[in-house]
Write a protein that holds these residues in place. Structure first.
Motif, PDB file in Angstrom:
ATOM      1  N   CYS A  38       0.849  -1.187   0.000  1.00 60.15           N
ATOM      2  CA  CYS A  38       0.000   0.000   0.000  1.00 60.15           C
ATOM      3  C   CYS A  38       0.885   1.239   0.000  1.00 60.15           C
ATOM      4  N   SER A  39       0.314   2.380  -0.362  1.00 58.18           N
ATOM      5  CA  SER A  39       1.074   3.621  -0.288  1.00 58.18           C
ATOM      6  C   SER A  39       0.141   4.784   0.032  1.00 58.18           C
ATOM      7  N   SER A  40       0.742   5.811   0.579  1.00 54.25           N
ATOM      8  CA  SER A  40       0.047   7.047   0.880  1.00 54.25           C
ATOM      9  C   SER A  40       1.038   8.180   0.653  1.00 54.25           C
ATOM     10  N   ALA A  41       0.574   9.316   0.168  1.00 50.89           N
ATOM     11  CA  ALA A  41       1.515  10.375  -0.202  1.00 50.89           C
ATOM     12  C   ALA A  41       1.119  11.740   0.344  1.00 50.89           C
ATOM     13  N   LEU A  42       2.155  12.531   0.596  1.00 48.32           N
ATOM     14  CA  LEU A  42       2.022  13.965   0.826  1.00 48.32           C
ATOM     15  C   LEU A  42       2.267  14.592  -0.538  1.00 48.32           C
ATOM     16  N   ILE A  43       1.283  15.254  -1.101  1.00 50.79           N
ATOM     17  CA  ILE A  43       1.402  15.808  -2.441  1.00 50.79           C
ATOM     18  C   ILE A  43       1.529  17.321  -2.347  1.00 50.79           C
ATOM     19  N   PHE A  44       2.531  17.845  -3.036  1.00 53.45           N
ATOM     20  CA  PHE A  44       2.797  19.283  -3.049  1.00 53.45           C
ATOM     21  C   PHE A  44       2.440  19.782  -4.444  1.00 53.45           C
ATOM     22  N   LYS A  45       1.336  20.496  -4.558  1.00 56.39           N
ATOM     23  CA  LYS A  45       0.791  20.906  -5.850  1.00 56.39           C
ATOM     24  C   LYS A  45       1.792  21.738  -6.653  1.00 56.39           C
ATOM     25  N   ASP A  46       1.885  21.438  -7.952  1.00 58.65           N
ATOM     26  CA  ASP A  46       2.797  22.135  -8.858  1.00 58.65           C
ATOM     27  C   ASP A  46       2.470  23.610  -9.016  1.00 58.65           C
ATOM     28  N   ASP A  47       1.229  23.993  -8.699  1.00 57.06           N
ATOM     29  CA  ASP A  47       0.859  25.391  -8.889  1.00 57.06           C
ATOM     30  C   ASP A  47       1.527  26.315  -7.867  1.00 57.06           C
ATOM     31  N   ALA A  48       2.167  25.748  -6.860  1.00 51.70           N
ATOM     32  CA  ALA A  48       2.915  26.555  -5.886  1.00 51.70           C
ATOM     33  C   ALA A  48       4.369  26.639  -6.347  1.00 51.70           C
TER      34      ALA A  48
END
Length: 85
Positions: A38-48
């Motif tokens: 399984c996996s889970s992520a902290l996603i940092f949006k490219d729009d920043a």
């Protein structure tokens, strides 16, 4: 460094800094009892503008204790909702 591996063979956690579909991410991979990987992520949006800087800082701040705490929380949630975990 783009990946960190923690824990004994039967409870390993891989933490990886990578480019995801929505921008840079710090993803945790683990294998709960009775399930596949399984996996889970902290996603940092490219729009920043500072998305990569923030992702790299988050990744740098993850040590074994933090990685295990994050994954144990996810496993607990899985067990509460779906059994085992």
């Amino acid at each position: 460094m783009f990946a960190k591996l923690y824990g004994p063979d039967d409870h390993q956690v891989l933490v990886k800094l990578d480019e995801g579909d929505e921008g840079p991410e710090v993803r945790f991979y683990f294998k709960p009892a009775g399930l596949g990987i399984c996996s889970s992520a902290l996603i940092f949006k490219d729009d920043a503008d500072d998305a990569w800087d923030r992702a790299e800082a988050a990744f740098a701040g993850i040590d074994e204790q933090k990685a295990m705490e994050v994954v144990e929380g996810i496993k607990e949630s899985l067990a509460n909702h779906f059994g085992e975990g």
